[in-house]
Design an enzyme around this catalytic site. Structure first.
Site, mmCIF file in Angstrom:
data_model
loop_
_atom_site.group_PDB
_atom_site.id
_atom_site.type_symbol
_atom_site.label_atom_id
_atom_site.label_comp_id
_atom_site.label_asym_id
_atom_site.label_seq_id
_atom_site.Cartn_x
_atom_site.Cartn_y
_atom_site.Cartn_z
ATOM 1 N N LYS A 1 0.840 -1.206 0.000
ATOM 2 C CA LYS A 1 0.000 0.000 0.000
ATOM 3 C C LYS A 1 0.870 1.248 0.000
ATOM 4 C CE LYS A 1 -3.494 -1.720 2.978
ATOM 5 N NZ LYS A 1 -4.390 -1.616 4.114
ATOM 6 N N LYS B 1 2.379 -4.440 11.059
ATOM 7 C CA LYS B 1 1.012 -4.747 11.514
ATOM 8 C C LYS B 1 1.066 -5.392 12.875
ATOM 9 C CE LYS B 1 -3.203 -4.514 9.877
ATOM 10 N NZ LYS B 1 -3.657 -3.628 8.794
ATOM 11 N N THR C 1 -10.382 6.120 5.291
ATOM 12 C CA THR C 1 -10.422 4.865 4.524
ATOM 13 C C THR C 1 -11.602 4.911 3.568
ATOM 14 O OG1 THR C 1 -9.470 3.755 6.436
ATOM 15 C CG2 THR C 1 -10.421 2.350 4.727
ATOM 16 N N ASN D 1 -15.890 1.097 10.743
ATOM 17 C CA ASN D 1 -15.349 2.402 10.343
ATOM 18 C C ASN D 1 -15.370 2.578 8.831
ATOM 19 O OD1 ASN D 1 -12.618 3.876 9.378
ATOM 20 N ND2 ASN D 1 -13.490 4.935 11.120
ATOM 21 N N SER E 1 -3.055 8.729 7.653
ATOM 22 C CA SER E 1 -2.173 8.475 8.804
ATOM 23 C C SER E 1 -0.813 9.115 8.572
ATOM 24 C CB SER E 1 -1.967 6.974 9.005
ATOM 25 O OG SER E 1 -2.954 6.436 9.837
HETATM 26 N N1 GLU Z 1 -5.240 -0.381 9.471
HETATM 27 C C1 GLU Z 1 -5.296 0.422 8.285
HETATM 28 C C2 GLU Z 1 -4.861 -0.380 7.078
HETATM 29 O O1 GLU Z 1 -4.979 -1.578 7.057
HETATM 30 C C3 GLU Z 1 -4.573 1.745 8.446
HETATM 31 C C4 GLU Z 1 -3.121 1.657 8.763
HETATM 32 C C5 GLU Z 1 -2.476 2.984 9.122
HETATM 33 O O2 GLU Z 1 -3.163 3.982 9.136
HETATM 34 O O3 GLU Z 1 -1.259 2.979 9.382
HETATM 35 O O4 GLU Z 1 -4.477 0.160 6.069
#
Ligand code: GLU
Length: 419
Positions: free
Chosen positions: A99, A111, A195, A226, A353
């Site tokens: 990503k 993660k 998101t 969310n 973020s």
């Molecule tokens: N948990 C979200 C994701 O899977 C956001 C991660 C973030 O903001 O660092 O992309």
């Protein structure tokens, strides 16, 4: 995808590794690069003893995985879920790397996850668990090392506890340690809905590519947390008809369009609303409803070879991480369904973020318009580069996204002399 056949018995990590391998080979990288990138560089398993409200001690297992830090510090959310596994956390860390690669953020992927059932824990127990987790991983994380964020069943309150715990350990205020914080603690405007904003942009780009109008189209959203909750609202505001939504317990369907504002008003903090209704449908039924756009916004492995043929949507946009198996991806792509993979579609969360972290580092805060403008720009660029790669190479969008996502990290590893 290529001639290879994908078995659905493979877990998410093994499936991810197969696509990484194919993407690296297509980019001309050798097997050593694959050996480096197929697993995270580091995974920490922790055991967290927590005093429960009834006085007993329960010991929870948690993980933090850091996939690769050649580009910059690692970044990615923390999920609280009973089905968290080490392999899932590893796969999720790899997806975060991809990503960040597609969006051009100066991060590698990370993660975290804790095996727990937050829906059965009290507020104070959740606070103790959040703080205990930070104490357990504090050596590994930090504003220039690894920056956590929310994920499944965590939100800005959890981020606040975690930031506070980290700041106490380090003995200085550390807002840049974690993102997705409440506004008064250094959060960014627009992070909460980011998101879903990003998914909305991906849907608009996909509809443009398909020559379809968003207004008047029928949308189904699996998941009402969310991502799914905000998304249903944004789709409704853009004039689409949201004909189906679901939560972990079941789904609601109305071919004339659901009353999204009412449902959002009634859902609980875990995104549950279906329990209030009779005549609900299952989470499997929701996926095969008659609609134009399907958005899985819940958990992994929802669209498989078992239901791919029955899916009626022309566009699938993955707001969840890993909702579609590789075999189903191929079946859908072969049928002409445009599938926008998770690592582009849901990148809005990590993109904002990143903006939050930049604002924390600068101590200078942006307007919501500034956040939205920059998010729009990155999402459009990400979509275009993956869409062009897929067309040019005659490959599906997932493989194209992996190619775009892995390239910069592989180059950074080479330049650092790691491979
Ligand atoms: N948990 C979200 C994701 O899977 C956001 C991660 C973030 O903001 O660092 O992309």
């Amino acid at each position: 995808m290529s001639v290879q056949t994908y078995s659905e018995n493979l877990n998410v990590l093994t499936q991810t590794q197969l696509v990484i391998k194919e993407a690296l080979a297509k980019l001309g990288f050798g097997s050593e690069m694959y050996e480096l990138l197929k697993e995270p560089l580091r995974v920490l398993t922790v055991r967290i003893p927590i005093r429960m409200d009834d006085g007993t001690v329960k010991v929870f297992t948690g993980y933090r995985a850091q996939h690769n830090d050649a580009v910059g510090p690692t970044k990615g959310g923390i999920r609280f879920h009973p089905e968290v596994t080490e392999d899932e956390v590893k796969a999720l860390a790899i997806w975060m790397s991809l990503k960040c690669g597609i969006a051009g953020l100066p991060y590698g992927g990370g993660k975290g996850g804790i095996i727990c059932e937050p829906r059965e824990m009290s507020f104070r127990e959740l606070e103790r668990l959040s703080r205990g987790y930070v104490r357990a991983i504090s050596q590994l994380v930090g504003p220039t090392k690894d920056i956590p964020a929310p994920d499944v069943y965590t939100n800005s309150q959890y981020m606040a506890w975690m930031m506070d715990e980290y700041s106490r350990i380090r003995e200085y205020d550390s807002p840049g340690f974690i993102t997705g914080k409440p506004l008064v603690l250094g959060g960014s405007l627009g992070r909460d809905s980011a998101t879903a904003r990003g998914v909305t942009i991906a849907i608009e780009e996909a509809a443009k590519a398909k020559g379809m109008a968003l207004a008047g189209s029928r949308v189904v959203v699996q998941g009402f947390g969310n991502a799914g909750g905000y998304l249903a609202k944004f789709m409704h505001d853009k004039g689409a008809l949201v004909v189906g939504i679901s939560d972990a317990y079941g789904g609601l369907h109305d071919p004339n369009g659901l009353d999204i504002d009412y449902l959002l008003d009634r859902r609980d903090s875990f995104g549950t609303v279906s329990k209030l209704f009779k005549n609900t449908i299952t989470n499997q039924d929701i996926l095969t409803l008659d609609c134009d756009i399907l958005v899985p916004a819940a958990i992994e492995n929802q669209i498989t070879s078992q239901n791919a043929a029955a899916i009626k949507a022309k566009i699938i946009v993955e707001a969840a991480n890993g909702p579609t198996t590789l075999q189903a991806t191929r079946m859908l792509t072969d049928r002409g369904v445009l599938l926008i993979p998770d690592i582009i579609a849901n990148a809005g969360g990590v993109i904002v973020s990143y903006f939050e972290w930049v604002q924390n580092n600068q101590g200078l805060y942006w307007t919501e318009q500034e956040v939205d403008r920059r998010l729009q720009e990155i999402m459009e660029q990400s979509f275009a580069s993956v869409y062009e790669t897929a067309k040019l190479r005659k490959i599906d969008m997932r493989l194209a996204a992996y190619m775009v996502g892995v390239r910069r990290m592989a180059e950074a590893c080479q330049l650092r002399g790691w491979v």
